[in-house]
Design an enzyme around this catalytic site. Structure first.
Site, PDB file in Angstrom:
ATOM      1  N   ASN A   8       1.100  -1.284  -0.144  1.00 49.37           N
ATOM      2  CA  ASN A   8       0.160  -0.131   0.030  1.00 49.37           C
ATOM      3  C   ASN A   8       0.980   1.304  -0.082  1.00 49.37           C
ATOM      4  O   ASN A   8       1.513   1.653   1.077  1.00 49.37           O
ATOM      5  CB  ASN A   8      -0.842   0.069   1.069  1.00 49.37           C
ATOM      6  CG  ASN A   8      -1.583   1.354   1.397  1.00 49.37           C
ATOM      7  OD1 ASN A   8      -1.639   2.063   0.540  1.00 49.37           O
ATOM      8  ND2 ASN A   8      -2.408   1.411   2.549  1.00 49.37           N
ATOM      9  N   LYS A  10       0.025   4.280  -0.406  1.00 43.69           N
ATOM     10  CA  LYS A  10      -0.540   5.200   0.046  1.00 43.69           C
ATOM     11  C   LYS A  10      -0.415   6.542  -0.518  1.00 43.69           C
ATOM     12  O   LYS A  10      -0.310   6.551  -1.715  1.00 43.69           O
ATOM     13  CB  LYS A  10      -0.084   5.693   1.733  1.00 43.69           C
ATOM     14  CG  LYS A  10      -0.139   4.614   2.797  1.00 43.69           C
ATOM     15  CD  LYS A  10      -0.161   4.663   4.076  1.00 43.69           C
ATOM     16  CE  LYS A  10       0.099   3.452   4.888  1.00 43.69           C
ATOM     17  NZ  LYS A  10      -0.270   3.598   6.360  1.00 43.69           N
ATOM     18  N   HIS A  94      -9.668   0.565   4.687  1.00 44.89           N
ATOM     19  CA  HIS A  94      -8.521   0.853   5.638  1.00 44.89           C
ATOM     20  C   HIS A  94      -8.830   1.723   6.850  1.00 44.89           C
ATOM     21  O   HIS A  94      -9.571   2.823   6.811  1.00 44.89           O
ATOM     22  CB  HIS A  94      -7.509   1.444   4.563  1.00 44.89           C
ATOM     23  CG  HIS A  94      -5.930   1.622   5.198  1.00 44.89           C
ATOM     24  ND1 HIS A  94      -5.853   2.410   5.968  1.00 44.89           N
ATOM     25  CD2 HIS A  94      -4.904   0.626   4.969  1.00 44.89           C
ATOM     26  CE1 HIS A  94      -4.521   2.182   6.230  1.00 44.89           C
ATOM     27  NE2 HIS A  94      -4.089   1.140   5.684  1.00 44.89           N
ATOM     28  N   GLU A  96      -7.118   4.310   7.875  1.00 47.01           N
ATOM     29  CA  GLU A  96      -7.107   5.750   7.719  1.00 47.01           C
ATOM     30  C   GLU A  96      -8.167   6.266   6.966  1.00 47.01           C
ATOM     31  O   GLU A  96      -8.603   7.428   7.085  1.00 47.01           O
ATOM     32  CB  GLU A  96      -5.708   5.911   6.770  1.00 47.01           C
ATOM     33  CG  GLU A  96      -4.644   5.919   7.553  1.00 47.01           C
ATOM     34  CD  GLU A  96      -3.461   5.308   6.729  1.00 47.01           C
ATOM     35  OE1 GLU A  96      -3.331   5.377   5.686  1.00 47.01           O
ATOM     36  OE2 GLU A  96      -2.333   4.923   7.595  1.00 47.01           O
ATOM     37  N   GLU A 166      -5.979  -5.488  10.473  1.00 50.33           N
ATOM     38  CA  GLU A 166      -4.731  -4.531  10.665  1.00 50.33           C
ATOM     39  C   GLU A 166      -4.953  -3.700  11.829  1.00 50.33           C
ATOM     40  O   GLU A 166      -5.832  -2.669  12.100  1.00 50.33           O
ATOM     41  CB  GLU A 166      -4.969  -3.526   9.419  1.00 50.33           C
ATOM     42  CG  GLU A 166      -4.407  -4.149   8.224  1.00 50.33           C
ATOM     43  CD  GLU A 166      -3.966  -2.789   7.447  1.00 50.33           C
ATOM     44  OE1 GLU A 166      -2.575  -3.049   6.768  1.00 50.33           O
ATOM     45  OE2 GLU A 166      -4.485  -1.934   7.122  1.00 50.33           O
ATOM     46  N   GLY A 172       1.777   1.750  10.921  1.00 50.66           N
ATOM     47  CA  GLY A 172       2.778   2.814  10.961  1.00 50.66           C
ATOM     48  C   GLY A 172       3.582   3.197  12.339  1.00 50.66           C
ATOM     49  O   GLY A 172       4.062   4.318  12.484  1.00 50.66           O
ATOM     50  N   SER A 212       2.934  -2.753  10.282  1.00 52.69           N
ATOM     51  CA  SER A 212       4.296  -2.600  10.761  1.00 52.69           C
ATOM     52  C   SER A 212       5.149  -4.101  10.202  1.00 52.69           C
ATOM     53  O   SER A 212       5.955  -4.507  10.861  1.00 52.69           O
ATOM     54  CB  SER A 212       4.734  -2.134  12.118  1.00 52.69           C
ATOM     55  OG  SER A 212       4.238  -0.824  12.262  1.00 52.69           O
ATOM     56  N   GLY A 233       2.655  -1.363   4.285  1.00 50.45           N
ATOM     57  CA  GLY A 233       2.586  -0.044   4.189  1.00 50.45           C
ATOM     58  C   GLY A 233       3.901   0.412   4.143  1.00 50.45           C
ATOM     59  O   GLY A 233       4.649   0.394   2.770  1.00 50.45           O
ATOM     60  N   GLY A 234       4.446   1.377   4.979  1.00 50.70           N
ATOM     61  CA  GLY A 234       5.905   1.947   4.844  1.00 50.70           C
ATOM     62  C   GLY A 234       6.884   1.065   4.177  1.00 50.70           C
ATOM     63  O   GLY A 234       7.705   1.491   3.394  1.00 50.70           O
TER      64      GLY A 234
HETATM   65  C1  PEP Z   1      -1.180   0.150   5.814  1.00 46.93           C
HETATM   66  O1  PEP Z   1      -1.023   1.136   5.387  1.00 46.93           O
HETATM   67  O2  PEP Z   1      -1.974  -0.896   5.680  1.00 46.93           O
HETATM   68  C2  PEP Z   1      -0.038  -0.448   6.877  1.00 46.93           C
HETATM   69  C3  PEP Z   1      -0.200  -1.685   7.263  1.00 46.93           C
HETATM   70  O3  PEP Z   1       1.067   0.444   6.969  1.00 46.93           O
HETATM   71  P1  PEP Z   1       2.494  -0.088   7.997  1.00 46.93           P
HETATM   72  O4  PEP Z   1       3.084  -1.266   7.298  1.00 46.93           O
HETATM   73  O5  PEP Z   1       3.480   1.162   7.754  1.00 46.93           O
HETATM   74  O6  PEP Z   1       2.029  -0.446   9.099  1.00 46.93           O
END
Ligand code: PEP
Length: 250
Positions: A8, A10, A94, A96, A166, A172, A212, A233-234
């Site tokens: 992802n 973002k 999600h 967010e 999640e 994050g 994460s 994500g990151g």
């Molecule tokens: C996400 O945005 O779905 C996510 C899991 O982010 P991160 O891996 O950065 O925690």
């Protein structure tokens, strides 16, 4: 079944930068092994990703879609438009989107409906926040988020849905759920599906873990038969690290 490794992106990367990232990942497609890889860049990148990555085992998805098929809805992007870029997936629910944009169950069910009508696979995110966890409401929150969807769609429709657990406190933040915490949430979600649509439906449900995920913890998470893949994500913005996560699928 292959493990689904989803990235992802973002609201990061311009088109050139995003394409360079995707191309670097695609260049290593020979190492994908047991992984199905899907990238979720911003909408603006979808067409060019599809054109440049044709013939490679790398799928694309959008991070959101409209709850309407078309019309005077300035700024919205429909599921049909996403499908027309060559994308195969859409990410919905999600945290967010839920917390920053106020997306609730009713809206999300309408979005899922649009996505399924357009022939997209849905990756539907669910998970408790820190307060739910601390107040002991973890499973009731998960139940509320999943029942809204399980009750709105038939078993056939839900075949096109992948869940992504999640925990919001892990997104994050650098904190990852322990393998035990992830497995118990996945098992709980599977049980809800079993109760609604029977044992096979529950057993076949594909559930990803997200929060994460990094090269250092991916192998342990992906070794579990409860965990059908990871939503990253990151770490998906770093080609070398994302490739290590893909390789951790075996
Ligand atoms: C996400 O945005 O779905 C996510 C899991 O982010 P991160 O891996 O950065 O925690």
């Amino acid at each position: 079944m292959k493990k689904l490794i989803a990235g992802n992106h973002k609201m990061f990367t311009g088109v050139k930068e995003g394409l360079a990232l995707a191309s670097e990942i695609a260049r290593n497609a020979a190492d994908f092994g047991n992984a199905q890889v899907v990238l979720f860049p911003p909408f603006t990148h979808l067409c060019v990703f599809h054109e440049q990555l044709q013939g490679l085992p790398l799928e694309t998805g959008a991070q959101n879609c409209s709850d309407m098929p078309e019309g005077a809805f300035t700024g919205e992007v429909s599921a049909g438009m996403i499908k027309s870029t060559g994308a195969t997936h859409v990410l919905l629910g999600h945290s967010e989107r839920r917390t920053l944009f106020g997306e609730g169950h009713e809206l999300l069910c309408r979005k899922i409906n649009q996505a399924l009508d357009a022939g997209l696979q849905v990756v539907y995110c669910f998970g408790e926040n820190l307060q739910d966890m601390e107040e002991g409401h973890r499973f009731s929150k998960i139940e509320e988020q999943l029942q809204a969807v399980f009750e709105s769609f038939s078993q056939d429709e839900l075949d096109h849905l992948v869940l992504a657990y999640e925990p919001v406190w892990a997104i994050g933040t650098g904190k990852t759920a322990s393998l035990h915490e992830a497995e118990e949430a996945h098992a709980f979600a599977r049980e809800l599906m079993r109760n609604k649509y029977g044992t096979d439906a529950g057993n076949e449900l594909r559930i990803l873990y997200g929060g994460s995920v990094k090269a250092t913890n991916a192998r342990e998470l992906l070794s579990s038969s409860e965990i059908g893949g990871v939503l990253v994500g990151g770490a998906s913005l770093d080609a070398a690290e994302f490739l290590q996560i893909i390789q951790a699928a075996g």
